[in-house]
Design a protein around this motif. Structure first.
Motif: not given
Length: 302
Positions: A248-272
Motif C-alpha cells: 500500500l501507498k498512503g497514510p496510516d490505516s486501521h489494522y486488525g488484532t486478535k487474529g485467528l490461526r484457523k478460520v472456517t466458512h460454512e455454506s448456508v446452502v450446502t453446509g460445505t
C-alpha cells in the motif's frame, strides 16, 4: 449457431445448456465455425455473462471479427465507424478495465472503434488514483458459479498501521479447492483517503506470482474493510501454501488484532466447510502476522 436457433424458436432449456458450454469453453468459442454468423442478440447474450473463462482482450478481438462480418452482411464499408455502429450495445459489454494497460494500448486503443474520450478515460483509469468513472463494466468475470464468500481473520480493529514501501504478507492454505477473487483491506484513520495498492497471491514454495493487480481504492475513514479485486480469479488448491501480499501507498490505516490461526466458512446452502489456516510469512512483511496487521479478509468462490 445452436444457441441462435434455440433463442429463435424459444426453446426453454437448450439456451442455458449452450451458454453453460460456452462458459466452460470460452477460449474456443470465438474461433468456432459459425461464430461470426450469429445475430447481435445472441452475441449480447454471451457478452453479458459474468462466467466467461477468457481474457477480455480476446473477447474484443472476437467482437471485432464479428463486426467485420456484420458490416458485409449489411453491405457497409468495414470502417471503424461502421463496426462500432453494427456492434451497438455489444461494445459496452466488453470489460475494458479488466485488460492490462499493455493489452489495451496494443489493441482497443488503436482500433478507432472507441472514441477519443473513451480511450483517454480508460488510460486514466489504468494509471491514476483516484480512478475516474468509466462507462464500461469493471466487475471481474469470475468464470465461476455460485455465491461470493469471504472470511475475516481478525477479532478486533485498532489504529495505526504505517506504510513505507514494504509489503504486508500472510501465508495461508485451504482444505479444498477455491478461487480467490480479492482481499478486504483496512483504510485510513484520517478520514476519506485514496490508496494505491498492489495485491498478489504467490505460490509460496516456488515463489511464483499466480495473480496480481496494480490498482487503488478509496476509503471513508471508518474501520470497515474495502474491497480490492484481482482481474481474474486465482485458483487455490487444497493443502498448498500460498502467500497473500499487499503493498500500500498512503497514510496510516486501521489494522486488525486478535487474529485467528484457523478460520472456517460454512455454506448456508450446502453446509460445505472451507477451512483457512494462516501462518507467519517470514521476511519483509511490514509487521503483518497471524495475530496483527493488514489483509483482514479473503474474498473467494468455492
Amino acid at each position: 449457431m445452436l444457441l441462435t436457433q434455440a433463442r429463435l424458436f424459444d426453446e426453454p432449456q437448450l439456451p442455458s445448456l449452450c451458454l453453460e458450454n460456452i462458459d466452460k469453453n470460452t477460449g474456443d468459442t470465438p474461433a468456432a465455425e459459425g461464430f461470426t454468423d450469429i445475430d447481435l442478440d445472441t452475441l449480447v447474450a454471451v457478452l453479458e455473462r459474468d462466467t466467461l473463462g477468457v481474457r477480455e482482450v480476446c473477447l474484443f478481438g472476437a467482437v471485432v471479427r464479428w463486426a467485420e462480418s456484420e458490416t458485409q452482411r449489411q453491405h457497409l464499408q468495414p470502417t471503424a465507424e461502421n463496426k462500432r455502429r453494427v456492434l451497438g450495445r455489444a461494445l459496452g459489454l466488453i470489460r475494458f478495465p479488466l485488460m492490462t494497460i499493455e493489452e489495451f494500448a496494443a489493441g482497443p486503443a488503436q482500433s478507432a472503434i472507441l472514441t477519443d474520450r473513451e480511450v483517454v478515460s480508460l488510460f486514466l483509469h489504468f494509471t491514476v488514483n483516484p480512478k475516474p468513472r468509466v462507462e464500461f463494466i469493471d466487475r471481474p468475470r469470475c468464470c465461476l458459479r455460485g455465491k461470493e464468500c469471504s472470511i475475516t481473520r481478525f477479532g478486533q480493529v485498532e489504529s495505526r498501521w504505517g506504510y513505507s514501501g514494504t509489503s504486508d504478507r500472510i501465508r495461508f492454505s485451504v482444505n479444498r479447492r477455491i478461487f480467490v477473487v480479492g482481499f478486504g483491506l483496512y483504510g485510513s484513520i484520517h478520514g476519506p483517503t485514496d490508496y494505491q495498492v498492489n495485491i498478489q497471491i504467490i505460490h509460496t514454495d516456488s515463489n511464483t506470482v499466480l495473480g496480481q493487480n496494480e490498482t487503488g481504492f478509496s476509503c471513508d475513514g471508518s474501520a470497515a474493510t474495502f474491497r480490492v479485486m484481482f482481474k481474474e480469479p486465482v485458483e487455490i488448491l487444497p493443502n498448498v501454501n500460498y502467500t497473500a501480499c499487499t503493498t500500500l501507498k498512503g497514510p496510516d490505516s486501521h489494522y486488525g488484532t486478535k487474529g485467528l490461526r484457523k478460520v472456517t466458512h460454512e455454506s448456508v446452502v450446502t453446509g460445505t466447510k472451507t477451512c483457512f489456516s494462516f501462518c507467519y510469512a517470514a521476511g519483509n512483511n511490514n509487521g503483518t502476522s497471524v495475530e496483527d496487521g493488514q489483509i483482514p479478509e479473503v474474498i473467494f468462490y468455492t
